[in-house]
Scaffold this motif. Structure first.
Motif, PDB file in Angstrom:
ATOM      1  N   GLU A  45      18.153  -2.111 -24.377  1.00 39.67           N
ATOM      2  CA  GLU A  45      17.503  -1.211 -23.587  1.00 39.67           C
ATOM      3  C   GLU A  45      18.352  -0.350 -22.933  1.00 39.67           C
ATOM      4  O   GLU A  45      17.797   0.819 -22.715  1.00 39.67           O
ATOM      5  CB  GLU A  45      16.561  -2.068 -22.705  1.00 39.67           C
ATOM      6  N   SER A  48      18.904   3.138 -24.380  1.00 43.17           N
ATOM      7  CA  SER A  48      17.572   3.896 -24.698  1.00 43.17           C
ATOM      8  C   SER A  48      17.207   5.202 -24.232  1.00 43.17           C
ATOM      9  O   SER A  48      18.068   5.486 -23.002  1.00 43.17           O
ATOM     10  CB  SER A  48      16.319   3.113 -24.354  1.00 43.17           C
ATOM     11  N   GLY A  52      12.302   5.134 -25.073  1.00 43.15           N
ATOM     12  CA  GLY A  52      12.582   3.580 -25.370  1.00 43.15           C
ATOM     13  C   GLY A  52      13.176   3.340 -26.476  1.00 43.15           C
ATOM     14  O   GLY A  52      13.423   2.224 -26.722  1.00 43.15           O
TER      15      GLY A  52
END
Length: 145
Positions: A45, A48, A52
């Motif tokens: 993450e 990202s 996302g």
């Protein structure tokens, strides 16, 4: 044997001496041969973009490193290089997981080299395809690089 080739083969075997950007992003060499390399990174993450999915700049950096090392392994000890063009096509989104960049020198002349790189996800599905044009530097232009 080429100094870059020796250094990256040592990195593969003992996990040391990666460049600062490789350490920052978690990019690791897997196989290093003259003119052909495989790098991988575990995306999370933290890599990202606002939507996302994996940031395109991260994918580009992985491909750029793989292509640069592939080309660098073909140079003579007194030579260096600079990238003069980089192009990448993003073919599918990635949210997280292992991605692998396979780079290969397609053509090397006296001054210019052409390299290609395929980036795959964990299922060996093509995520991105990149090409790079590099210029060989010699003499004063190669010093300090």
């Amino acid at each position: 044997m080429n100094e870059l080739l020796i250094r990256y083969r040592k990195t593969v075997t003992d996990g040391k001496e990666a460049s600062p950007v490789e350490q920052l992003l978690g990019i690791k060499p897997v196989t290093i041969d003259p003119g052909q390399v495989l790098f991988e990174m575990e995306t999370t993450e933290s890599h990202s973009n606002p939507q996302g999915t994996l940031n395109g700049g991260i994918t580009s950096t992985l491909a750029d490193i793989a292509m640069g090392v592939a080309f660098g392994t073909t140079l003579q000890p007194e030579e260096s290089f600079t990238t003069i063009e980089l192009k990448i096509n993003f073919l599918k989104p990635i949210w997280s997981g292992l991605i692998r960049a396979e780079a290969k020198v397609m053509k090397k002349e006296q001054i210019i080299g052409f390299i290609e790189c395929s980036v795959f996800d964990e299922k060996q599905s093509l995520v991105a395809f990149a090409t790079s044009t590099c210029m060989i530097l010699r003499g004063d232009k190669a010093k300090g690089r």
